[in-house]
Design a protein around this motif. Sequence first.
Motif, mmCIF file in Angstrom:
data_model
loop_
_atom_site.group_PDB
_atom_site.id
_atom_site.type_symbol
_atom_site.label_atom_id
_atom_site.label_comp_id
_atom_site.label_asym_id
_atom_site.label_seq_id
_atom_site.Cartn_x
_atom_site.Cartn_y
_atom_site.Cartn_z
ATOM 1 N N THR A 160 0.821 -1.223 0.000
ATOM 2 C CA THR A 160 0.000 0.000 0.000
ATOM 3 C C THR A 160 0.859 1.279 0.000
ATOM 4 O OG1 THR A 160 -0.128 -0.139 2.416
ATOM 5 C CG2 THR A 160 -1.936 -1.131 1.175
ATOM 6 N N TRP A 219 1.571 5.641 0.710
ATOM 7 C CA TRP A 219 1.610 6.521 1.875
ATOM 8 C C TRP A 219 0.502 7.557 1.894
ATOM 9 C CZ3 TRP A 219 1.739 11.246 -0.238
ATOM 10 C CH2 TRP A 219 2.304 11.364 -1.500
ATOM 11 N N ARG A 253 -9.285 -1.013 2.819
ATOM 12 C CA ARG A 253 -10.007 -1.330 1.580
ATOM 13 C C ARG A 253 -9.582 -2.699 1.040
ATOM 14 N NH1 ARG A 253 -10.144 3.723 -2.552
ATOM 15 N NH2 ARG A 253 -8.471 2.612 -3.580
ATOM 16 N N LYS A 257 2.229 -5.007 3.560
ATOM 17 C CA LYS A 257 3.447 -4.206 3.620
ATOM 18 C C LYS A 257 3.066 -2.740 3.367
ATOM 19 C CE LYS A 257 6.137 -2.436 1.008
ATOM 20 N NZ LYS A 257 6.351 -1.195 1.776
ATOM 21 N N GLU A 284 6.922 2.891 3.249
ATOM 22 C CA GLU A 284 8.028 3.263 4.148
ATOM 23 C C GLU A 284 7.683 4.508 4.983
ATOM 24 O OE1 GLU A 284 11.433 4.783 2.028
ATOM 25 O OE2 GLU A 284 12.779 4.377 3.690
ATOM 26 N N SER A 335 11.608 -3.163 0.596
ATOM 27 C CA SER A 335 10.324 -3.362 -0.102
ATOM 28 C C SER A 335 10.537 -4.108 -1.406
ATOM 29 C CB SER A 335 9.672 -2.017 -0.436
ATOM 30 O OG SER A 335 9.254 -1.401 0.725
ATOM 31 N N THR A 368 -1.760 -1.028 -4.281
ATOM 32 C CA THR A 368 -2.123 0.350 -4.605
ATOM 33 C C THR A 368 -0.846 1.160 -4.611
ATOM 34 O OG1 THR A 368 -4.335 0.187 -3.668
ATOM 35 C CG2 THR A 368 -3.445 2.390 -3.913
ATOM 36 N N GLY A 369 -0.630 1.883 -5.694
ATOM 37 C CA GLY A 369 0.582 2.684 -5.818
ATOM 38 C C GLY A 369 0.745 3.139 -7.250
ATOM 39 N N SER A 370 1.971 3.417 -7.627
ATOM 40 C CA SER A 370 2.220 3.974 -8.958
ATOM 41 C C SER A 370 2.066 2.908 -10.048
ATOM 42 C CB SER A 370 3.634 4.552 -9.007
ATOM 43 O OG SER A 370 4.567 3.528 -8.730
ATOM 44 N N GLU A 430 -4.476 -0.978 -8.104
ATOM 45 C CA GLU A 430 -5.061 0.378 -8.042
ATOM 46 C C GLU A 430 -3.894 1.328 -8.279
ATOM 47 O OE1 GLU A 430 -8.147 1.210 -7.790
ATOM 48 O OE2 GLU A 430 -9.071 -0.681 -7.204
ATOM 49 N N LEU A 431 -3.803 1.871 -9.486
ATOM 50 C CA LEU A 431 -2.571 2.579 -9.881
ATOM 51 C C LEU A 431 -2.795 4.080 -10.044
ATOM 52 C CD1 LEU A 431 -1.394 -0.183 -12.387
ATOM 53 C CD2 LEU A 431 -0.935 0.005 -9.933
ATOM 54 N N CYS A 464 -4.746 9.857 -5.905
ATOM 55 C CA CYS A 464 -4.804 9.292 -7.258
ATOM 56 C C CYS A 464 -6.000 9.834 -8.025
ATOM 57 C CB CYS A 464 -4.883 7.780 -7.169
ATOM 58 S SG CYS A 464 -6.183 7.254 -6.051
ATOM 59 N N GLU A 519 1.462 12.511 -13.884
ATOM 60 C CA GLU A 519 0.776 12.731 -12.606
ATOM 61 C C GLU A 519 1.599 13.756 -11.796
ATOM 62 O OE1 GLU A 519 0.585 9.044 -10.416
ATOM 63 O OE2 GLU A 519 -1.376 9.517 -9.588
ATOM 64 N N PHE A 526 -14.564 1.277 -6.574
ATOM 65 C CA PHE A 526 -13.438 2.189 -6.795
ATOM 66 C C PHE A 526 -12.412 1.478 -7.664
ATOM 67 C CE2 PHE A 526 -9.601 4.466 -6.147
ATOM 68 C CZ PHE A 526 -9.940 5.737 -5.714
#
Length: 496
Positions: A165, A167, A176, A191, A194, A227, A246-248, A269-270, A303, A400, A466
């Motif tokens: 996930t 930050w 979620r 995880k 950081e 990570s 979920t992240g980039s 989920e990007l 996002c 972005e 979502f």
Amino acid sequence: MNASLQQIDIRSHLKDPSLFREDAFINGKWVKAKAGTTFSVNNPATGDIIANVANLNGADAELAITVAEQALIGWRSKTAKDRAIVMRKWFDLIIANTEDLAILMTLEQGKPLVESRGEVAYGASFVEWFAEESKRVTGAILESTWGDKRMLVLKQAIGVCVAITPWNFPIAMITRKIAPAIAAGCTMVIKPAEQTPLCALALAELAQRAGMPAGVVNIIPSDADQSIAIGKVVCASPTIRHLSFTGSTEVGRILMAQCAPSVKKVALELGGHAPFIVFEDADIDAAVAGAIASKYRNSGQTCVCANRFYVHQKVQAIFVEKFAKATQAIKVGNGMTEGVSQGPLIDDAAFAKVEKHVADAISKGATLVTGGKANASGLNFYEPTILSNVTSDMLITYEETFGPVAPIIPFDNDEAVVKLANNSQYGLASYFYSRDIGRVWKVAEALEYGMVGVNTGIMSNEVAPFGGVKQSGLGREGSIWGMDEYLEMKYVCVGL
Ligand code: NAP
């Protein structure tokens, strides 16, 4: 530790200091990293070190996977009702501890307290929702085409799952994922990012108090280097049946490729690059309110933040004037100060990216309407910014930004603006303002996005699906469909 940074004891900010945890949570126990290492967590508003958290590695991740596998047997054999009872207690505890969780969030992530409180409620809503949904998992009895056979479909927990996930929503992006997984009868290794492990660890403390059996929820914090190692371990593990990330988009691609050899189910989920269209028949005051909410929440680090504003030429002047006035009223500062509505960016790299996007746009002819510089509140604070005369060759129109910058691009016809809006690798959120019912339907259907906000800048909650299309990801979270990710269909054919 950098000698110029102060170490702050944040327990004194909390009503319940035992919610502050620096160890990892594996098999219902608070544990150090096998290697004995830690990493520091900083308050982005001040730079102060607020925690030294266990820095887990691949071997620790293996252990977490093993205990989650052991816990799976007991957890999935409970009735959905029994799982729901534990989840409901967890929800109540999260709500009861809203203030402490919000303080931890503001200290590690930077968002204003008012937003942190909102995120606690939003994050908790997934636990409540999926506790309820767990009781509504239904298979099917099919009409058999054979007289001597009966045909059924069972829905069963997929198994041990992993969540990685970001930050920007330190609680909601975790709940979620955990909530639908454990509601379905899965167990999970999480995880967190950081920068924001403290909220994740506090959630684990509350889960344990709610009676969550050991091994069902495991939190394995790490720094960015570890990570990568942990990512390789969890993706390669044959025990892990599902990865939810979920992240980039960039990291999502890496994880998807790493999951390919074990043909693991993935939910991604990007990133996003949301268009926000203001048609000439829009209610301009409503559009301004929506623009403020969708652009500047979390300092523009969501996002679903609007990243491109297409404004019809006929209303551009009035929209920009009102939007600029509302933008200038935003109070920037340390999120711990009541009344502040915009905190810092998460780190130096985020600040540098915002500066780069603004400089690039101005060098290519954009006009600075307001902001465009660092805010004096401290490290990494950036003024809420509006740029006009933006053109599609500027970085900000396709990368972005993840910061508080609103680029305004004029348009003069519907087909052209929909084409511009869809011209993106991303397809997460989109927004538009119009009072014309025919236009509302046509544009909502034509936008190639997983989510469309019509006459609103905020649309996410636990009831709605979502997620995005194109390179914004795969799968949906929340809603009556959110548990499907964590359930496998099994066809049973019974000969009579
Ligand atoms: P990120 O750099 O992709 O990191 C996300 C998570 O992945 C962090 O926990 C990170 O750990 C971990 N990670 C990074 N590289 C990894 C690797 N090679 N193997 C395993 N794990 C790895 O994204 P971020 O900067 O935290 O978050 C911002 C991005 O998230 C934006 O693009 C935003 O649009 C997206 N986002 C999407 C949604 C959505 O629902 N679609 C919601 C929120 C955010 P470390 O922190 O330890 O590096």
